[in-house]
Design a protein around this motif. Sequence first.
Motif, PDB file in Angstrom:
ATOM      1  N   ASN A  87      24.619  14.648  49.901  1.00  0.00           N
ATOM      2  CA  ASN A  87      25.368  13.745  49.029  1.00  0.00           C
ATOM      3  C   ASN A  87      26.701  14.347  48.617  1.00  0.00           C
ATOM      4  N   TRP A  88      26.677  15.544  48.028  1.00  0.00           N
ATOM      5  CA  TRP A  88      27.928  16.155  47.591  1.00  0.00           C
ATOM      6  C   TRP A  88      28.823  16.515  48.771  1.00  0.00           C
ATOM      7  N   PHE A  89      28.231  17.008  49.869  1.00  0.00           N
ATOM      8  CA  PHE A  89      29.046  17.332  51.040  1.00  0.00           C
ATOM      9  C   PHE A  89      29.757  16.082  51.567  1.00  0.00           C
ATOM     10  N   ALA A  90      29.009  14.988  51.711  1.00  0.00           N
ATOM     11  CA  ALA A  90      29.582  13.757  52.245  1.00  0.00           C
ATOM     12  C   ALA A  90      30.652  13.185  51.324  1.00  0.00           C
ATOM     13  N   THR A  91      30.411  13.261  50.017  1.00  0.00           N
ATOM     14  CA  THR A  91      31.306  12.631  49.046  1.00  0.00           C
ATOM     15  C   THR A  91      32.559  13.450  48.783  1.00  0.00           C
ATOM     16  N   PHE A  92      32.386  14.742  48.500  1.00  0.00           N
ATOM     17  CA  PHE A  92      33.496  15.546  47.994  1.00  0.00           C
ATOM     18  C   PHE A  92      34.177  16.414  49.054  1.00  0.00           C
ATOM     19  N   PHE A  93      33.550  16.601  50.203  1.00  0.00           N
ATOM     20  CA  PHE A  93      34.155  17.408  51.259  1.00  0.00           C
ATOM     21  C   PHE A  93      34.600  16.565  52.455  1.00  0.00           C
ATOM     22  N   LEU A  94      33.723  15.665  52.899  1.00  0.00           N
ATOM     23  CA  LEU A  94      33.937  14.986  54.178  1.00  0.00           C
ATOM     24  C   LEU A  94      34.452  13.560  54.052  1.00  0.00           C
ATOM     25  N   GLY A  95      34.280  12.951  52.878  1.00  0.00           N
ATOM     26  CA  GLY A  95      34.753  11.588  52.685  1.00  0.00           C
ATOM     27  C   GLY A  95      34.055  10.577  53.561  1.00  0.00           C
ATOM     28  N   LEU A  96      32.763  10.759  53.799  1.00  0.00           N
ATOM     29  CA  LEU A  96      32.004   9.836  54.645  1.00  0.00           C
ATOM     30  C   LEU A  96      31.618   8.592  53.853  1.00  0.00           C
ATOM     31  N   SER A  97      31.260   7.549  54.592  1.00  0.00           N
ATOM     32  CA  SER A  97      30.787   6.324  53.942  1.00  0.00           C
ATOM     33  C   SER A  97      29.874   5.579  54.906  1.00  0.00           C
ATOM     34  N   GLY A  98      29.128   4.619  54.357  1.00  0.00           N
ATOM     35  CA  GLY A  98      28.309   3.733  55.171  1.00  0.00           C
ATOM     36  C   GLY A  98      27.288   4.445  56.024  1.00  0.00           C
ATOM     37  N   ASP A  99      27.155   4.000  57.270  1.00  0.00           N
ATOM     38  CA  ASP A  99      26.153   4.554  58.181  1.00  0.00           C
ATOM     39  C   ASP A  99      26.387   6.036  58.462  1.00  0.00           C
ATOM     40  N   ALA A 100      27.643   6.469  58.437  1.00  0.00           N
ATOM     41  CA  ALA A 100      27.941   7.889  58.674  1.00  0.00           C
ATOM     42  C   ALA A 100      27.326   8.749  57.581  1.00  0.00           C
ATOM     43  N   THR A 101      27.380   8.275  56.344  1.00  0.00           N
ATOM     44  CA  THR A 101      26.771   9.016  55.240  1.00  0.00           C
ATOM     45  C   THR A 101      25.262   9.065  55.398  1.00  0.00           C
ATOM     46  N   ILE A 102      24.662   7.935  55.733  1.00  0.00           N
ATOM     47  CA  ILE A 102      23.200   7.883  55.884  1.00  0.00           C
ATOM     48  C   ILE A 102      22.737   8.838  56.970  1.00  0.00           C
ATOM     49  N   ALA A 103      23.409   8.834  58.112  1.00  0.00           N
ATOM     50  CA  ALA A 103      23.016   9.709  59.216  1.00  0.00           C
ATOM     51  C   ALA A 103      23.198  11.174  58.853  1.00  0.00           C
ATOM     52  N   TYR A 104      24.285  11.471  58.169  1.00  0.00           N
ATOM     53  CA  TYR A 104      24.558  12.864  57.786  1.00  0.00           C
ATOM     54  C   TYR A 104      23.534  13.363  56.762  1.00  0.00           C
ATOM     55  N   GLU A 105      23.273  12.564  55.747  1.00  0.00           N
ATOM     56  CA  GLU A 105      22.317  12.984  54.722  1.00  0.00           C
ATOM     57  C   GLU A 105      20.917  13.165  55.296  1.00  0.00           C
ATOM     58  N   LYS A 106      20.579  12.402  56.307  1.00  0.00           N
ATOM     59  CA  LYS A 106      19.252  12.523  56.917  1.00  0.00           C
ATOM     60  C   LYS A 106      19.059  13.904  57.546  1.00  0.00           C
ATOM     61  N   LEU A 107      20.129  14.521  58.018  1.00  0.00           N
ATOM     62  CA  LEU A 107      20.034  15.854  58.612  1.00  0.00           C
ATOM     63  C   LEU A 107      19.488  16.878  57.624  1.00  0.00           C
ATOM     64  N   PHE A 108      19.751  16.666  56.339  1.00  0.00           N
ATOM     65  CA  PHE A 108      19.406  17.658  55.326  1.00  0.00           C
ATOM     66  C   PHE A 108      18.013  17.478  54.734  1.00  0.00           C
ATOM     67  N   GLU A 109      17.303  16.436  55.138  1.00  0.00           N
ATOM     68  CA  GLU A 109      16.017  16.170  54.510  1.00  0.00           C
ATOM     69  C   GLU A 109      15.080  17.375  54.493  1.00  0.00           C
ATOM     70  N   PRO A 110      15.012  18.186  55.561  1.00  0.00           N
ATOM     71  CA  PRO A 110      14.089  19.335  55.511  1.00  0.00           C
ATOM     72  C   PRO A 110      14.461  20.404  54.494  1.00  0.00           C
ATOM     73  N   VAL A 111      15.718  20.410  53.995  1.00  0.00           N
ATOM     74  CA  VAL A 111      16.141  21.469  53.079  1.00  0.00           C
ATOM     75  C   VAL A 111      16.573  20.930  51.713  1.00  0.00           C
ATOM     76  N   ASP A 112      16.419  19.654  51.470  1.00  0.00           N
ATOM     77  CA  ASP A 112      16.898  19.084  50.219  1.00  0.00           C
ATOM     78  C   ASP A 112      16.055  19.522  49.027  1.00  0.00           C
ATOM     79  N   PRO A 113      16.692  19.874  47.902  1.00  0.00           N
ATOM     80  CA  PRO A 113      15.951  20.298  46.716  1.00  0.00           C
ATOM     81  C   PRO A 113      14.914  19.298  46.241  1.00  0.00           C
ATOM     82  N   ILE A 114      15.184  17.996  46.400  1.00  0.00           N
ATOM     83  CA  ILE A 114      14.237  17.002  45.918  1.00  0.00           C
ATOM     84  C   ILE A 114      12.880  17.144  46.608  1.00  0.00           C
ATOM     85  N   ARG A 115      12.892  17.674  47.814  1.00  0.00           N
ATOM     86  CA  ARG A 115      11.636  17.896  48.544  1.00  0.00           C
ATOM     87  C   ARG A 115      10.850  19.076  47.980  1.00  0.00           C
TER      88      ARG A 115
END
Length: 268
Positions: A173-201
């Motif tokens: 979330n923070w990488f996509a928003t504040f570093f990369l400026g992603l939006s839409g499907d690009a954000t969803i695909a990028y955030e999915k990469l981090f699921e194995p290491v996300d703190p919420i898990r």
Amino acid sequence: MFGTLSSLGGPVSVTQHGVEERGGVLVHDITYAARDGDPVRAYLVEPARPGRYPAVLYLHWFEPPNPTSSRLEFLDEAVDQARQGAVALLPDLTFPWSVDPVGDRRDVANVVAQTVRLRRGLDLLTARPDVDRSRIAVVGHDYGGMYGLLLASVDRDRIHAVVAMNVDATFGNWFATFFLGLSGDATIAYEKLFEPVDPIRYVADRGGVPLLFQFAEPDFFVPDSTRRTLVSLAEQPTDYRLYPGAGHELDAAARADREAWLTSRWKA
């Protein structure tokens, strides 16, 4: 993802670059050897008097160009804790501080590599004869707190308390928003990469390690929905403190609360 990190251990090579005495406390300017190349810059803070002490691994926030976006953030706090009887390690974190996200799986690999470097810091602390291995805590703020939540799960046999200050639930979330400026499907695909290491898990899988959440209210970087989700999913025992008007940096009241909370853990 973190299964390969479950058995580090072994001696940690330390180089001292200087030492300063601060009213009964020694502040060592060091580097310690990582397993992936460059050594880790850190402060090692210890009482000058011999003893056997609890230890804290302090993980700083991301707020460049603020000088406290470094191992400096918690230095005064660590010195005060050492005067009360505690050892502290304050490493400089590198991702995303000195390495920018690029928008692909290399970013996930960098999260894993940063976690390994921090686990080597735990190796350093647990090998010290003046550290009580049954009283080791991690205190982290912002990205530092997110790494702290990962450590509290993957290193639950060595960590006995964790404080997470104004953390996000996911790295992407923070990488996509504040570093990369992603939006839409690009954000969803990028955030999915981090699921194995996300703190919420990992907040729900700490093996009973006590957790203190500290959040500002409001916080531009952590919306109310995010903090409520993290707290609702967190395994017990979990404490949850709000600091109205404190801002993302938090304040003196938050510092006093976490110091008291850690002291209560040491006496438990």
